[in-house]
Design an enzyme around this catalytic site. Sequence first.
Site, short mmCIF file in Angstrom:
data_model
loop_
_atom_site.label_atom_id
_atom_site.label_comp_id
_atom_site.label_asym_id
_atom_site.label_seq_id
_atom_site.Cartn_x
_atom_site.Cartn_y
_atom_site.Cartn_z
N GLU A 102 -8.20 -7.21 5.45
CA GLU A 102 -7.42 -8.27 4.80
C GLU A 102 -6.68 -9.12 5.82
OE1 GLU A 102 -5.15 -6.03 1.93
OE2 GLU A 102 -7.03 -5.33 1.00
N TYR A 162 0.82 -1.21 0.00
CA TYR A 162 0.00 0.00 0.00
C TYR A 162 0.86 1.26 0.00
CZ TYR A 162 -4.39 -2.49 0.61
OH TYR A 162 -5.49 -3.29 0.41
#
Length: 405
Positions: A141, A99
């Site tokens: 997640e 990310y």
Amino acid sequence: MLSATSTPIVAATLPVVGANLDAITSVFYETMLGENPELLQLFNRSAQATGAQRQALASAVAAFAGHLIGAGPDAAFIEHVVERIAHRHCALGVRPEEYTLVGRYLMRAVGTVLGDAVTPEIAAAWDEVYWLFAARLIGREARIYGAAGVADGADPWRDYLVLNKITEADDTVSFILTPVDGDPAPAFLPGQYVTVAAELPGGERQLRQYSLSQAPAAGSLRITVRRIRGVAGAPDGIVSGFLHDHVGVGDKLRLSQPYGDLTLRDDAEPLVLISAGVGVTPMASILDHVSRTQPGREVTVVHADRGPDRHPLRAEIAAHGSRLRSFNSLTWYEQPGADPDARTGLIDTDEIPLPDGADFYLCGPVPFMQAVRAGLHRRGVPDERIRYEVFGSEQWRPAPEPASA
């Protein structure tokens, strides 16, 4: 929540950012993938060529930013988007550290497209939007990975042996797969999918998701794959073509754990399963499971296809239905006169039965689902009763509601 400092900035700039999202995401993908070609394996090449992948990111970012300032989708819609993206990321093996890379290239793309209009304050506000979205995804997640037994930093892939390859319809085959290590196949929820990590000729690796097309069965998994043939200048499906042409009995495939949120609710309400094309695959798994575990449950299956030669798992669906006390099947074929028992043309939502309290499950191309969802809304079906899955890499956009008379 977005900070008090960033909220008015995002509210003022969202129209400009939104109007340029396609350009921003185009620059983002071209720059990030150009400088980090190893990431190409995570992205559908066909979707990149058509722009579907880019539109998906643009749609999600705009929706989340609008939600944060109270001018976009409600919390339930955002939760659904987060859930769907998180499952897809886990199926791809995405890790939290990635990310940071994505955020850096995304903010750089914003600056490239909007130029001097992006002041340090505007950049900081949109960076906050991104990291709020990323934090929600990373947290979800982590929980999904944990439930799937994939420990932090562990290899998310497992080798499977192809036990059988079965022709299901024109351009559609099923693969029966069992783990090479001899341990049982993983448990999964009807409606979930796996990612196939295909090692293509020439050494390239590409990842694609395929629904598990039968109920959980000890020792094996089944995926049903339709060959994607490009239309209107779009390329053929690379992975589907590889699986059809180069993978057979005795070969090995690398698969992820099962993921996906189009799963059967734990109740006994009537079910209406609506699909088009190879979107029938998660519906086949759900129907198989229900016919074995809840034979008294009322189920209606609705399917649309080009013709009977293109209709996958047709006989199997009928066999599952025969085990139910209450089963109704409606089929639409585009080919006139293809089957005397089928309707001709596209699905007419006015003909879909609406049992009291029913749950509706949709899977197929996005325009198909938008049209069906809008038709169900028009007939009074509440949104919380409609669940859907998007296959391939297309994104879901809220269906336009029909104008009132």
